[in-house]
Design an enzyme around this catalytic site. Sequence first.
Site, mmCIF file in Angstrom:
data_model
loop_
_atom_site.group_PDB
_atom_site.id
_atom_site.type_symbol
_atom_site.label_atom_id
_atom_site.label_comp_id
_atom_site.label_asym_id
_atom_site.label_seq_id
_atom_site.Cartn_x
_atom_site.Cartn_y
_atom_site.Cartn_z
ATOM 1 C CB CYS A 256 -0.914 0.020 1.226
ATOM 2 S SG CYS A 256 -1.909 1.519 1.355
ATOM 3 C CG ASN A 265 -1.580 -7.564 -2.115
ATOM 4 O OD1 ASN A 265 -2.481 -7.178 -1.396
ATOM 5 N ND2 ASN A 265 -0.976 -6.783 -2.986
#
Length: 313
Positions: A256, A265
């Site tokens: 992010c 992720n």
Amino acid sequence: MSEAAGDDLPAVVPAPDLPAAVTVYEVGPRDGLQNESSIVPLEVKVEFVERLVAAGLPVVEATSFVHPRWVPQLADAAELVARLPLAGPVPLPVLVPNDRGLDRAIEAGCTHVAVFASATETFAHRNLNTDLDGQMAMIEPVARRAREAGLDVRAYVSMCFGDPWEGRVDPDQVVAVGRRLLDLGASQLSIGDTIGVGTPGAVTDLVGRFTAAGTPVDRLALHFHDTYGQALANALAGLRAGVTTFDASAGGLGGCPYAQSATGNLATEDLVWMLTGLGIDHGVDLGRLVATSTWMAARLGRTSPSAVVRALG
């Protein structure tokens, strides 16, 4: 199921009370590449999406119509979607942060869009320059206009298990924010562990709070980061809670850009390996997927953090 040799696939031992099939929602081209330090060439992005579709991913989130000043890595969003089969059988959603982003998505012919909100006040301020109520005031007209235009709208809610500035997040606050997003017309809510601090018990608890509040479990998706190595365990907890859509990023790309502690992720390959071993239908060709992530890692100049890619690539 896969181009990988039989010895390169796990033994299939179905577990009771798990879903028969799941949707793997691929976010690599958007959530994966948005955090890269260098700009990935447009031709590489196009081929990346095409390879993921060819590997059998049922949904591939292509890009974000965010202002280039904020995420320069995705400044070529319009050029990218112009090269993609938006009318094809595989949805290629795009993230739209505001009205202008939605205008660009509609102009480009997109049929699936996603909106983004925070479960915490601090991240709402840092990411959207507003508070929890203010973000809803920003999202409401975007969601409404998108639905009026016939587009499917997905909603992301971030910082659902922890926030780098606020620490632990009240799960009831997550439910309140998430239900407001669904009330705006979102077809699905993706619950994000943005900094990867969640554990299986917390996942079970949060999903249970949503369903107790009247949210059907099939309206929920889970989006995990592997900061503390918990992403796969959390996905299994989600499966046991009845969730059937899981976000993942090919090769474990991503993070992010507004939360420095957010690492990669959940790797799509690692998720697919586990689903295969559990006998859960997912439709993804693991061999093609591993080859795609190996190819992309070479273009990024580094090895993939995915354990399965390292083992099979």
